[in-house]
Write a protein that holds these residues in place. Sequence first.
Motif, mmCIF file in Angstrom:
data_model
loop_
_atom_site.group_PDB
_atom_site.id
_atom_site.type_symbol
_atom_site.label_atom_id
_atom_site.label_comp_id
_atom_site.label_asym_id
_atom_site.label_seq_id
_atom_site.Cartn_x
_atom_site.Cartn_y
_atom_site.Cartn_z
ATOM 1 N N ARG A 370 -33.425 52.666 -17.093
ATOM 2 C CA ARG A 370 -32.034 52.410 -17.453
ATOM 3 C C ARG A 370 -31.062 53.325 -16.719
ATOM 4 O O ARG A 370 -29.890 53.395 -17.072
ATOM 5 N N GLU A 372 -28.279 54.863 -14.736
ATOM 6 C CA GLU A 372 -27.030 54.357 -14.172
ATOM 7 C C GLU A 372 -26.963 54.607 -12.672
ATOM 8 O O GLU A 372 -26.352 53.840 -11.920
ATOM 9 N N ASP A 375 -28.199 51.576 -10.635
ATOM 10 C CA ASP A 375 -27.621 50.255 -10.857
ATOM 11 C C ASP A 375 -27.387 49.524 -9.540
ATOM 12 O O ASP A 375 -27.472 50.090 -8.459
ATOM 13 N N LEU A 408 -37.911 53.991 -11.962
ATOM 14 C CA LEU A 408 -37.431 52.717 -11.425
ATOM 15 C C LEU A 408 -37.423 52.749 -9.914
ATOM 16 O O LEU A 408 -37.670 51.727 -9.257
ATOM 17 N N GLU A 567 -35.931 46.600 -20.245
ATOM 18 C CA GLU A 567 -34.629 47.250 -20.332
ATOM 19 C C GLU A 567 -33.827 47.121 -19.043
ATOM 20 O O GLU A 567 -32.746 47.684 -18.942
ATOM 21 N N ARG A 568 -34.355 46.402 -18.067
ATOM 22 C CA ARG A 568 -33.588 46.128 -16.845
ATOM 23 C C ARG A 568 -34.046 44.819 -16.222
ATOM 24 O O ARG A 568 -35.226 44.489 -16.272
ATOM 25 N N TRP A 570 -33.213 42.368 -12.562
ATOM 26 C CA TRP A 570 -32.558 42.323 -11.255
ATOM 27 C C TRP A 570 -32.959 41.021 -10.566
ATOM 28 O O TRP A 570 -34.124 40.802 -10.277
ATOM 29 N N THR A 577 -40.374 49.096 -19.508
ATOM 30 C CA THR A 577 -40.169 50.533 -19.612
ATOM 31 C C THR A 577 -41.374 51.338 -19.169
ATOM 32 O O THR A 577 -41.300 52.566 -19.098
ATOM 33 N N HIS A 594 -30.570 38.079 -12.953
ATOM 34 C CA HIS A 594 -30.286 39.191 -13.850
ATOM 35 C C HIS A 594 -29.380 40.224 -13.187
ATOM 36 O O HIS A 594 -29.534 40.539 -12.006
ATOM 37 N N SER A 595 -28.470 40.763 -13.967
ATOM 38 C CA SER A 595 -27.621 41.896 -13.562
ATOM 39 C C SER A 595 -26.847 41.624 -12.275
ATOM 40 O O SER A 595 -26.731 42.493 -11.411
#
Length: 969
Positions: A370, A372, A375, A408, A567-568, A570, A577, A594-595
């Motif tokens: 997660r 930031e 991102d 990540l 939790e993410r 793309w 996780t 996604h995102s």
Amino acid sequence: MGDALREDWLLRRPEPDLAEVARIAEAEFGATGTLGELGSQQDRNFLIGDPAGDASILLKVVHPTVTEAEVSLQVRVSDALREAGVRTPRILTAASGQRSLAIADREGGESRVLAYETVRGVALAERHEIDGARAEELGSLAARVANALASVDHPAARRRHQWELGNAAAVVERLIGELPEERRDACRRAVDEALQRLDAVRPLLRAQLIHGDLTSDNIMLDAAGALWVIDLGDAARSWRIAELAVLVADVLGRTGSLATAARAVSGFAATCEDPLTDAELAALWPLVTLRGAVLAVSGWSQIRIDPDNAYARERLEHEWRVFERAAALDPDPVEAQLRLAAGLTHRAGLAYRDLVPGLDRARVIDLGIRSEALDRGRWTDAGVEQELARAALGTASVAVMRFGEARLSRVSTDVREPVDTRSRCVELWTRPGATVTAPFAGRIETGAGFAELRADGVVLRIEGIDPAVSPSSGEVRAGAELGRVGAYAPGLGRLVVARRMLDAAPAPLFAGALDEYAPEGAADPSALLGLVAVPDPTRELRDEQRRREHAMGGAAERYYLDPPRFERGWNTLLIDTRGRAYLDLVNNVTAIGHSHPRLADAVGRQLHLLNTNSRFLYEAYADFAEKLLAHAPDPSLDTVIPVNSGSEAVDLAIRLAQAATGRRDLIAAREGYHGWTMAADAVSTSAFDNPSALASRPEWVHLVDAPNDYRGPHRGAGAGAAYAAQVGRVAARLGDEGRPAAAFICEPVLGNAGGVMPPEGYLAAAYDAIRANGGLAIADEVQVGYGRLGGAFWGSELQGAVPDIIAVAKAAGNAYPVGAVIARREIVDALRDEGMFFSSAAGAPASAIAASAVLDVIRDEGLQRNAAIVGAHLRARIEELAARRSLIGRVHGSGLYLGVELVRDRETLEPAQEETARICERLLDHGIIMQATSERQNVLKVKPPMTLTIAEADVFVAALDAVLGELEG
């Protein structure tokens, strides 16, 4: 104590009259049915089942030597645990008002009977292996039990019994002759050493009431993943640390892993209200050894006096293994590991020195799922870790990448080749040339670019030291210079710090998604560095499962029995996780992927400006409405009403039709799902979503057959006309009955059936039939619209049909809560007679901006065309596969809304329901998110984000081929 000990501790199980047990169950607790017995060393446990075979209560017949006061202690313990929120079965009150009852023993004695409510679950010892995450959770549970009982007192609490570890020396002394002769000397030596160590701290140990037997036999896991404490018969006043010792002994015996046992200590230390003391940690391993010895000698003695006790016989070797494993380890280095697990220094009185200058003020770099900093897809950039380290060193002298983190930045976007992402080391970034200092005194061993510092079984390995400035091997004091940080990149130094337990061989410093968090060969060094590790994602996943189950209850649907925690996302990927990416093949909600940065930026900017209800004037909603109407299948569809979801869209569409026609009744196709509001559910007939769907339809809903020419009543040429004729007949009949239909509602492509395309000509003819009888045509495009079908923006367009009302949602907001109803203006205006429409959040500025951004992305990125191209390729590949895999019956659908129907026989079309479920679970192992659909749950629903590439489609086909091959043997 001599013979008295033998009378008190060498106990055959009681022999109650089973007929009397059944009588008590019925007369005092209203329980009838069969008696099934559970194993026990010295009591008898009976499950009383109802006629359906489900257990209704458990009757525990305690040994006659257990007094009524001691039984009342169990009741008090049960009540105290429940009051503190610890799950334990409730002790029931008999019809006579008593919490325990007397029952005669066949040998002339009298026992007490307790009745417990039953818990649907299974003891951990029966089906579940104990990994580190579970051990930590069990340690936390043991601490919660100790917390709950800390202030509880009872007249019987100071009773002496065989399993209270304060009596261990006497028990072993009296029963050691029961062991096989070749095991006795080892047992005596280990017990003597353990007692010497225990005596040194005995006066300092905290005493309280404890459960006394918290093991995986006495902890149950229920269907929701919650832990329950059972069997309170060994509760007594003892040392608090004995509660943990019993658990640690059990974990060690079952796993053979000191690291896993240490996780139980971590869980206990993190949860107990009063911190563990130096004396308690010094006593812990001696008590573990004593517990093993008591188990070993008691098990053999129980078999001698009760040879028919299968439960005791089955446990003999496990109990010896507990002792053997505990006694085999040197207590001093073990104590050091357990102190670190408890969050203390490895020896009492130590204060660790900083490994590098500025470590106490280090900046933590978040590389988690997660983060930031990662991102907008930055996590896929090569070298991003180094970039973040360099940026962090602009404001701090040391930057830290943490132990335990699923990074990540290391997740592979190729789901076929997951990589090890979970860190089992700490990385310290600083400037080259910084001094490396010994955190504690010990022996140093050096090599090319590394140093290992050893003390008390703790091995700290430091890689990245400048080989030109490393010291020679030997003893060093705390704070001694070990070398200088070497250059990793221009202006950057990097130390990799790892820890091992005892003499363990090094384990990989990055672990896979399912690997152990902190094994002996890659233990957590954070405490030695003054840092905090990232929690074990496996434990957090299980905690989150329980939280969700509690929050949503059993009626909420979820994917998978043991689901990943995402939790993410793309584009087409979902990242869990534990650091693995999965290809999302089912998420038709996230049409643009996604995102998507464009959507996130647009919504984020609008939330900084304004978000309010649609009664106010602002431009965002009209912008969205104009863009959506540009895709309308006919200019007559000129009005858009905002809603928040597909259920609301269908509900409003029905209400519009009823208002515009002045009629109430509707015609709906079978096997459809339209939502969960009252009206949407009324026209939903999917038996999978609602097993009582057909029987519970309101009288104003009338059903026609699903237009399925693969397994419906009409197949082949003319099927479309035959299905449509049924709509006409029902509409005509309703008119004749004086209750004409307001509308006919159907998905233009049968989404819940798995993308089944209605036979040619069906939809236009069905619409003509309803209109000929004065009704309206409603197209539920919630699942299949928005260009996903490739050949057209709307499913109705593929059939050459124009509805009167269109329900829209899902893709409209890319999982943001957006929906809409498109209709002719005169239909919408008719609603005014029943009141003005309003929804607080529907059409709000942020929702409208999200909806506009989705339409813009679909247009600008050519996603409808992509759906057509990739969908055609994917369909062709699956059809090729069908030539080799007989389980594939037919490929339904169009574009990127496909359904792969699986059958056991292509002639009878017997649904392959069980095989489909297994395929979905196995595809998850291949990194593919896939779920079943249709009434028969035998169709793989393939509805990925519309950004799916040909290469990703091929990945899915290869995985499906492999899994089908496994099934076919």
